[in-house]
Design a protein around this motif. Sequence first.
Motif, PDB file in Angstrom:
ATOM      1  N   PHE A 120       0.855  -1.188   0.000  1.00 36.16           N
ATOM      2  CA  PHE A 120       0.000   0.000   0.000  1.00 36.16           C
ATOM      3  C   PHE A 120       0.892   1.241   0.000  1.00 36.16           C
ATOM      4  N   ARG A 121       1.304   1.663  -1.180  1.00 32.40           N
ATOM      5  CA  ARG A 121       2.286   2.745  -1.296  1.00 32.40           C
ATOM      6  C   ARG A 121       1.620   4.048  -1.721  1.00 32.40           C
ATOM      7  N   ILE A 122       2.095   5.149  -1.132  1.00 28.64           N
ATOM      8  CA  ILE A 122       1.646   6.491  -1.524  1.00 28.64           C
ATOM      9  C   ILE A 122       2.612   7.106  -2.524  1.00 28.64           C
ATOM     10  N   ASP A 124      -3.395  19.096   6.138  1.00 26.77           N
ATOM     11  CA  ASP A 124      -3.844  18.110   5.157  1.00 26.77           C
ATOM     12  C   ASP A 124      -4.881  18.720   4.219  1.00 26.77           C
ATOM     13  N   ARG A 138       2.314  11.742   4.603  1.00 29.84           N
ATOM     14  CA  ARG A 138       1.074  11.151   4.093  1.00 29.84           C
ATOM     15  C   ARG A 138       0.677  11.736   2.736  1.00 29.84           C
ATOM     16  N   ASN A 139       1.249  12.882   2.400  1.00 27.66           N
ATOM     17  CA  ASN A 139       0.984  13.520   1.112  1.00 27.66           C
ATOM     18  C   ASN A 139       2.234  13.537   0.230  1.00 27.66           C
ATOM     19  N   ASP A 170       2.979  12.009  -2.330  1.00 29.38           N
ATOM     20  CA  ASP A 170       2.757  11.982  -3.774  1.00 29.38           C
ATOM     21  C   ASP A 170       2.605  13.375  -4.358  1.00 29.38           C
ATOM     22  N   ARG A 194       0.523   3.734   2.951  1.00 26.14           N
ATOM     23  CA  ARG A 194      -0.792   4.221   3.370  1.00 26.14           C
ATOM     24  C   ARG A 194      -1.168   3.519   4.678  1.00 26.14           C
ATOM     25  N   GLU A 252      -3.942   3.765   7.830  1.00 23.05           N
ATOM     26  CA  GLU A 252      -5.204   4.352   8.280  1.00 23.05           C
ATOM     27  C   GLU A 252      -5.618   3.693   9.587  1.00 23.05           C
ATOM     28  N   THR A 306       1.798   7.454  10.003  1.00 24.23           N
ATOM     29  CA  THR A 306       2.295   7.096   8.683  1.00 24.23           C
ATOM     30  C   THR A 306       3.438   6.116   8.877  1.00 24.23           C
TER      31      THR A 306
END
Length: 502
Positions: free
Chosen positions: A13-15, A264, A338-339, A341, A388, A390, A410
């Motif tokens: 599960f990669r961002i 975020d 977490r952002n 990307d 990712r 959660e 994260t």
Amino acid sequence: MATTARLTLDPSFRIGPVEPRLFGSFVEHMGRCVYTGIHEPGHPLADADGLRTDVLRLVRELGVTVVRYPGGNFVSNYRWEDGVGPVGDRPARLDLAWRSLEDNRFGLNEFMAWAAKAGVEPMMALNLGTRGVAEALDLVEYTNHPGGTRMSDLRRAHGVDKPHDVRLWCLGNELDGPWQMGHKTAAEYGRLAAETARALKRFDPNLSLVACGSSNSGMPTFAAWEAEVLEAAYDLVDYISLHAYYDPSDGDVDSFLASGADMDHMIRSIAATADHVGAKLRSGRRLKLSFDEWNVWYQSRFHGESSLEWSEHPRLIEDTYDVTDAVVVGSLLITLLRNADRVGVACLAQLANVIAPIRTEPGGPAWRQSIFHPFALTARHARGEVLRVEPDCATIPTAKYGEAPALWATATHDAATGEISLFVVNRDRHGPCALEIALPAGLRPVEHLELADDDLSAANTADAPDRVVPRAGTGLSQAERRVTLTLPPVSWSIVRFAPSVP
């Protein structure tokens, strides 16, 4: 009473990749950031260039990768030519941003020498407030051209034979703000940014350029500013900037602990705005974001530039950070990861003395503030791909952001070593959280550190520089592919996992 939570770590599960430039900082000619911060000739630990070696050591330990210079608000009234050449010939100027007297003893070439010793990439800001395209081209030619031209030969005459080869340039600073020298409308700035970017790309198409976004999310033109600027400059720039500071002074601790929710939201809003403009222009490019000013700042204690008396290198917004501040800084780093990307550059503002992780005394010691530690450990261990994560957890009601997750987390996965590093904050003020972690097969915990304290107002000082430090966590256990641990209230933690030895 302890709450419970669960999360899963899965390398599938990669961002996106961890960008090294996420761990940037910021040196502005403001207060004592430069003078008696990183530069103090005559200090017992100063080197031959007047650079404080104790601060250099802490900067390397902090793990800073890129440093933005020379501002900030300062740059919008700055003549870079005043800070080069023989120091004795440099003029003193009035800095209108911070009502300070700038003697220009420290300038471009001194900063580049410092950056080389600190092992950081320079990120230069251009004055597009009171100056324009021609002055920007002169500075880039002086900085980056090998020789044989007026500006490059001037650099060589100043004792710097090889070009500095700066790759990352900011097209001004916060020009949406009426406090800025040369404040502009979005249409005015968008055209100037586009024309400057076009000229700089003609000089070197491989330069990376950052356009000014909104000064903060509370600006009345937030997102509309970015949309109009990018309509003019989308295909000419590489990043759009974001700035945010979080003030704990109003006493709303739960909202302060959930500051990552605002960061975020900002990131997602500006990414969506940029993508909309790109689609409208039928561009094949996808812009990244440069969050090149962020931190905790007790802004309500600062009464504005007009309250300042003209002085030289004053003590200015030298906030002392406590445990809660460090937990929030840790949560903001989690938000940036977490952002990953979309966020390609981020700069903790500032580096020394001015709302900074490092504090100094003239002629005296340098020490780590509480916020130093989550930054340093994240910069050291966040490697490879961001995963990712959660958490399944309770929520906390906040006045500013509604229901916020009690846990904010994260993780990163380094494919080369197989290691996973988990970064997690417990925002709950009222009790610990029992966390259960589902792991991939073959991993075991190898390190568990937490930053927490029964006294949330505890802080580091010159007399007690290690009052607040990360300590080994307790109570961690593993049963096959399940790890359980307890997160103290208002805490930041890192748990590192490595492949089991056969």
